[in-house]
Design a protein around this motif. Structure first.
Motif, PDB file in Angstrom:
ATOM      1  N   LEU A 131       0.813  -1.221   0.000  1.00  0.00           N
ATOM      2  CA  LEU A 131       0.000   0.000   0.000  1.00  0.00           C
ATOM      3  C   LEU A 131       0.847   1.274   0.000  1.00  0.00           C
ATOM      4  CD1 LEU A 131      -2.922  -0.891   2.444  1.00  0.00           C
ATOM      5  CD2 LEU A 131      -3.101  -0.406   0.006  1.00  0.00           C
ATOM      6  N   THR A 132       2.146   1.155  -0.201  1.00  0.00           N
ATOM      7  CA  THR A 132       3.020   2.324  -0.093  1.00  0.00           C
ATOM      8  C   THR A 132       2.626   3.443  -1.050  1.00  0.00           C
ATOM      9  OG1 THR A 132       4.883   0.996   0.699  1.00  0.00           O
ATOM     10  CG2 THR A 132       5.399   3.128  -0.299  1.00  0.00           C
ATOM     11  N   VAL A 133       2.399   3.130  -2.312  1.00  0.00           N
ATOM     12  CA  VAL A 133       2.057   4.192  -3.271  1.00  0.00           C
ATOM     13  C   VAL A 133       0.717   4.850  -2.937  1.00  0.00           C
ATOM     14  CG1 VAL A 133       1.483   4.679  -5.688  1.00  0.00           C
ATOM     15  CG2 VAL A 133       3.508   3.337  -5.131  1.00  0.00           C
ATOM     16  N   PRO A 134      -0.368   4.107  -2.684  1.00  0.00           N
ATOM     17  CA  PRO A 134      -1.617   4.770  -2.298  1.00  0.00           C
ATOM     18  C   PRO A 134      -1.498   5.593  -1.019  1.00  0.00           C
ATOM     19  CG  PRO A 134      -2.055   2.509  -2.946  1.00  0.00           C
ATOM     20  CD  PRO A 134      -0.558   2.653  -2.877  1.00  0.00           C
ATOM     21  N   MET A 135      -0.552   5.251  -0.156  1.00  0.00           N
ATOM     22  CA  MET A 135      -0.383   6.002   1.085  1.00  0.00           C
ATOM     23  C   MET A 135       0.433   7.277   0.882  1.00  0.00           C
ATOM     24  SD  MET A 135       0.294   2.821   3.712  1.00  0.00           S
ATOM     25  CE  MET A 135       0.665   3.838   5.157  1.00  0.00           C
ATOM     26  N   LEU A 136       1.439   7.236   0.001  1.00  0.00           N
ATOM     27  CA  LEU A 136       2.327   8.398  -0.118  1.00  0.00           C
ATOM     28  C   LEU A 136       1.831   9.454  -1.096  1.00  0.00           C
ATOM     29  CD1 LEU A 136       4.146   8.330  -2.973  1.00  0.00           C
ATOM     30  CD2 LEU A 136       5.261   6.450  -1.794  1.00  0.00           C
TER      31      LEU A 136
END
Length: 411
Positions: A131-136
């Protein structure tokens, strides 16, 4: 089409909701304190204080929610839920195709990005969270607000540094006026109290370094001001067409009367020395509102506590208002909250709306020796009453890159 404010929400360095935040602001309390970490020792970070949230999102949101959202989105959801409940929508809510969300961040998911890089460096790429991209991504807060409330008329996230939150509200105003939506949830959020942003802003000589006096460090318009204080949090407002609000019997806090947006086209970080773009934004907002300077009773200034920026804005306000500036009450609420960057204009819009609703201008603290150039009536230390009758207030927000946004609210 007339646009009104029907809901307010925030989580801030002064309180976990609007009521506690406004109470603390009227009391002139500082939300700035020494950070409880070892960043200074470990990394040599020269600034050891900031305006942290009073109520961490982890105390409000579920564990699964905090696991899938960057702190910036967590703060936005906390504020949006309060604003939505405050607006009083029943179980039927709003037609999703007539509901929009515009929630901005100046920096985005900086905690997520830098934590992910630490993971890559120390543990390898395979350990990075899916989920790193949706979070950043900077649009993550508005995306989560859109998902939460099923807002399908449009979900946007203007990124304009410290003007982002105000620009979001201005865009929400325009979205309703254009007929795209009946209701828009809009505002700004920021969660950048991290060693990298603190070090970077300090390297620019933008931050106050009063480590021995955190609560006295943000001092707009004082001759000894030496930079801004980092803050975090979110502010969200629910905007609604007046017709839609009346049809459902909603309580109205204030009217959104006008927005002015300009660009300095001068420097990537420094404001244009004469403040022409800032003044023009205020002029455009009043013109669009159909008001004159005589209608203005209050200004919530951008006023970050930087040696150069404060007086550029103050001169612009005086130039705009002329002799009427003597009847206008000026507040600089960053003296209490610190600077929320992309969330600043949204939180300060909440303050501006509350000032109009309660007919009370909040104080500016820490000003022991006002700059002799200041030619606007600064509300210092204790609140002051605003006049009765129809009045308007301006909320200014300016950002690196030369972004200038002025919002006009009225009652």
């Amino acid at each position: 089409m007339n646009v009104v404010v029907t809901g307010l929400g925030t989580t801030s360095p002064l309180g976990g909701d609007v009521a506690s935040t406004w109470e603390a602001a009227l009391a002139g309390r500082s939300g700035v304190r020494t950070l409880e970490n070892d960043w200074a020792e470990q990394y040599g970070v020269p600034v050891t204080f900031a305006g942290q949230l009073v109520v961490p999102p982890s105390e409000v949101l579920s564990r699964p929610e905090t696991k899938r959202m960057d702190p910036s989105a967590q703060m936005a959801i906390v504020a949006a839920r309060e604003a939505w409940a405050d607006a009083g929508f029943g179980e039927d809510g709003v037609d999703p195709d007539r509901l929009g969300s515009i929630v901005s961040s100046g920096i985005g998911g900086v905690w997520t990005m830098l934590t992910a890089w630490d993971t890559v460096r120390d543990r390898g790429a395979a350990r990075v969270l899916p989920l790193t991209v949706p979070m950043l991504m900077p649009n993550s807060p508005t995306a989560y607000v859109s998902l939460e409330f099923k807002a399908r008329a449009g979900s946007h996230s203007p990124v304009s540094a410290c003007a982002s939150g105000a620009e979001a509200i201005g865009m929400g105003f325009e979205m309703i006026q254009s007929g795209r939506a009946d209701v828009v949830i809009c505002g700004g959020t920021e969660a950048a109290i991290h060693p990298l942003p603190l070090s970077a802003f300090a390297a620019m000589q933008a931050l106050s370094k009063r480590n021995d006096d955190p609560q006295g460090a943000s001092r707009p318009y004082d001759v000894s001001r030496d930079g801004f204080v980092m803050g975090e949090g979110a502010g969200v407002v629910v905007l609604e067409s007046e017709e839609h609000a009346k049809a459902r019997g909603a309580r109205v806090y204030a009217n959104v009367l006008g927005v002015g947006m300009t660009a300095d086209a001068h420097h990537i970080a420094a404001p244009e020395p004469n403040g022409a773009g800032q003044t023009k934004a205020m002029e455009l907002a009043l013109e669009r509102a159909g008001l004159t300077t005589a209608d203005v009773a209050h200004v919530n200034a951008h006023a970050t506590s930087t040696p150069v920026g404060d007086m550029i804005e103050a001169r612009g306000i005086r130039s705009l208002l002329g002799p009427h500036a003597d009847q206008v009450l000026l507040s600089a609420t960053k003296s209490m909250t610190g600077h929320l960057l992309g969330g600043a204009g949204a939180l300060e819009s909440v303050f501006t709306v509350k000032a109009l609703e309660t007919r009370t201008a909040p104080p500016t603290i820490n000003v022991t020796e006002p700059d002799p150039e200041l030619q606007v009536d600064l509300v210092r230390d204790t609140p002051r009453a605003l006049p009765e009758g129809q009045i308007a207030a301006i909320n200014n927000s300016f950002g690196f890159g030369g972004h200038n946004v002025a919002l006009v609210f009225g009652v």
